[in-house]
Design a protein around this motif. Sequence first.
Motif, short mmCIF file in Angstrom:
data_model
loop_
_atom_site.label_atom_id
_atom_site.label_comp_id
_atom_site.label_asym_id
_atom_site.label_seq_id
_atom_site.Cartn_x
_atom_site.Cartn_y
_atom_site.Cartn_z
N LEU A 164 0.82 -1.07 -0.08
CA LEU A 164 -0.25 0.11 -0.14
C LEU A 164 0.84 1.41 0.09
O LEU A 164 0.45 2.23 -0.54
CB LEU A 164 -0.93 -0.03 1.33
N ARG A 165 1.97 1.28 0.81
CA ARG A 165 2.86 2.28 0.82
C ARG A 165 3.39 2.76 -0.53
O ARG A 165 3.82 3.72 -0.79
CB ARG A 165 3.88 2.15 1.90
N ASP A 166 3.91 1.69 -1.15
CA ASP A 166 4.28 1.68 -2.55
C ASP A 166 3.31 2.13 -3.51
O ASP A 166 3.46 3.12 -4.49
CB ASP A 166 4.93 0.40 -2.97
N LEU A 167 2.30 1.78 -3.37
CA LEU A 167 1.19 2.03 -4.48
C LEU A 167 0.37 3.26 -4.19
O LEU A 167 -0.04 4.07 -5.25
CB LEU A 167 0.05 1.04 -4.36
N ALA A 168 0.59 3.88 -2.92
CA ALA A 168 -0.20 5.14 -2.88
C ALA A 168 0.18 6.39 -3.53
O ALA A 168 -0.85 7.17 -3.75
CB ALA A 168 -0.27 5.33 -0.97
N GLN A 201 -5.53 -5.70 18.15
CA GLN A 201 -4.65 -6.14 17.27
C GLN A 201 -4.43 -5.47 16.03
O GLN A 201 -3.64 -5.86 15.16
CB GLN A 201 -4.86 -7.75 17.22
N LEU A 202 -5.39 -4.68 15.60
CA LEU A 202 -5.20 -3.89 14.34
C LEU A 202 -4.02 -3.00 14.39
O LEU A 202 -3.93 -2.18 15.32
CB LEU A 202 -6.53 -3.33 14.15
N VAL A 203 -3.45 -3.08 13.10
CA VAL A 203 -2.44 -2.23 13.03
C VAL A 203 -2.53 -0.98 12.05
O VAL A 203 -3.22 -1.15 11.27
CB VAL A 203 -1.16 -3.08 12.62
N ALA A 204 -1.78 0.15 12.45
CA ALA A 204 -1.82 1.37 11.50
C ALA A 204 -3.21 1.75 10.91
O ALA A 204 -3.40 2.26 9.70
CB ALA A 204 -0.74 0.89 10.24
N ALA A 215 -6.39 7.54 6.73
CA ALA A 215 -5.91 8.50 5.97
C ALA A 215 -5.87 8.04 4.57
O ALA A 215 -6.24 9.06 3.56
CB ALA A 215 -4.54 8.86 6.52
N LEU A 216 -5.64 6.89 4.06
CA LEU A 216 -5.59 6.51 2.61
C LEU A 216 -6.76 6.47 2.31
O LEU A 216 -7.08 6.74 0.88
CB LEU A 216 -4.64 5.36 2.48
N PHE A 252 -9.87 3.49 -2.71
CA PHE A 252 -9.40 2.50 -1.80
C PHE A 252 -10.11 2.35 -0.65
O PHE A 252 -10.63 3.51 -0.14
CB PHE A 252 -7.85 3.16 -1.31
N ARG A 253 -10.37 1.13 -0.05
CA ARG A 253 -11.40 0.85 0.99
C ARG A 253 -10.73 -0.37 1.83
O ARG A 253 -10.14 -1.20 1.40
CB ARG A 253 -12.89 0.51 0.49
N GLN A 254 -10.84 -0.15 3.26
CA GLN A 254 -10.39 -1.22 3.98
C GLN A 254 -11.63 -1.75 4.74
O GLN A 254 -12.72 -1.22 5.15
CB GLN A 254 -9.59 -0.62 5.12
#
Length: 461
Positions: free
Chosen positions: A347-351, A370-373, A379-380, A387-389
Amino acid sequence: MGSSERELPAQAWPSRRGRIGARTSLILYCVAILIPAILSLSIAYQWNHVFASIVSVLNIVFMAMMLSQFALSSRGRWLYRLMGIDHAMSLHRRIGEWIAIFFFLHPFLIVLPRLWFAPELVWSDLWLSFTQTSVATGVYAWMILIVWTLVSIAKAKAGLSFEAWRYSHTIGFGVVAVLGVLHAIDVGRHGQLQPLFNWIWIAGGTAAVLAALWGLTGRARAMDARTFRLVEVRKASASDWELVLENDLRLPFAFEAGQFAWIGATRSALLRDEHPFSIASAPSELPVLRFVIRELGDFTRQLSRLKPGSRIRVDGPYGDFSLAGRSARGVLLIAGGAGIAPMLGLLRDLAPDQARLPIRLLYGNRTASQLVAQDELRALEARLPDFRQVIALEQTDAAVGAHHHGRMDPDFLKAHLPPHEEIAGCLIFVCGPPVMVEHVVAHLIRLGVPKRVIVYEEFGF
């Protein structure tokens, strides 16, 4: 994934690696291990029955397979550049299971004809097996093989640390290989007729020992010279740590988003504390390197003791879990637990450059803690239009907002897959615990997803 109204051109990512594929790797491997068996067929030998000739050929094939195991697990860069560490380690595990089964049956296959035609001689043959030196090497190799196979299967229940198991695994099976070579030379009928054939086993055994020594010591010395500076170690979630390293010595190091590296923190790699972890940063962040590591074993439980400024050994990069050499009109990332680490790297490479590319992240964990970042991912979502999470939690938590309650079952996956007509143009990345990856990949295939668009990685080295 929302791209049917505007047909996006397929985005292609160039590959910096000229590797062969899994199928070609398997073909070359099969050719290599069949060479001794093919050569054996050129030696004239009068067999009493077909069964004996079949067993003889299988003995030669599986002996070659056992010796090849040391090359597959040695972490030799030349081999991994050729076939990829993913393919090599997967092959190593699968072949190891077949080798253990066959050589466990080996003495019974040898005795079986005697049991059928002359049962009264079976016990005398068994006695000779333990008293005759040439045969005893095979018996001892067989016994050690059984013990070390059981240790490998039960290492977690036995409380054996990963480092202790790795040393004992290499040394134990190294002894088995040496005894096996001696046994093949002493009792092998082809070598008795053509002594040159024995040099095949001597060369193979020597190569296996050298590969084992390289894995134990040579790789360690190479790693000792490749150290990064630890900038920061902090909690990334209730179960995860983030390690931030800096390549302050400006060592040659380039990677593709999604790849992994072995890292170790002791004063010498000879102590064998290095473990493989996915890189969570993008290549553009170099000389900074980030890892998100779940606290699961002996090494990870000691991460809190690391101090900024410490030297961390880095061996890598490895792996084929990347966009390199692939193309897609959309990307679906499916992460379970610690599997979020390479997804963050992707994701950091694609953004920065792929704002129009449809991207979905399906992220599963037991609990919300336990969720990270999450701040970065939200913000993304706000910055990238497509983009969706989607979060899946085994234990529901109202504070997280809308999320799926439960595991990533077929209904959940089906609800978030691209439309059927778009799947063939997408890439689906799956990473997490081995059981989770196995089930998710199986669910995807049953849902009609082509295997060629699924890229997966298990945390199972």
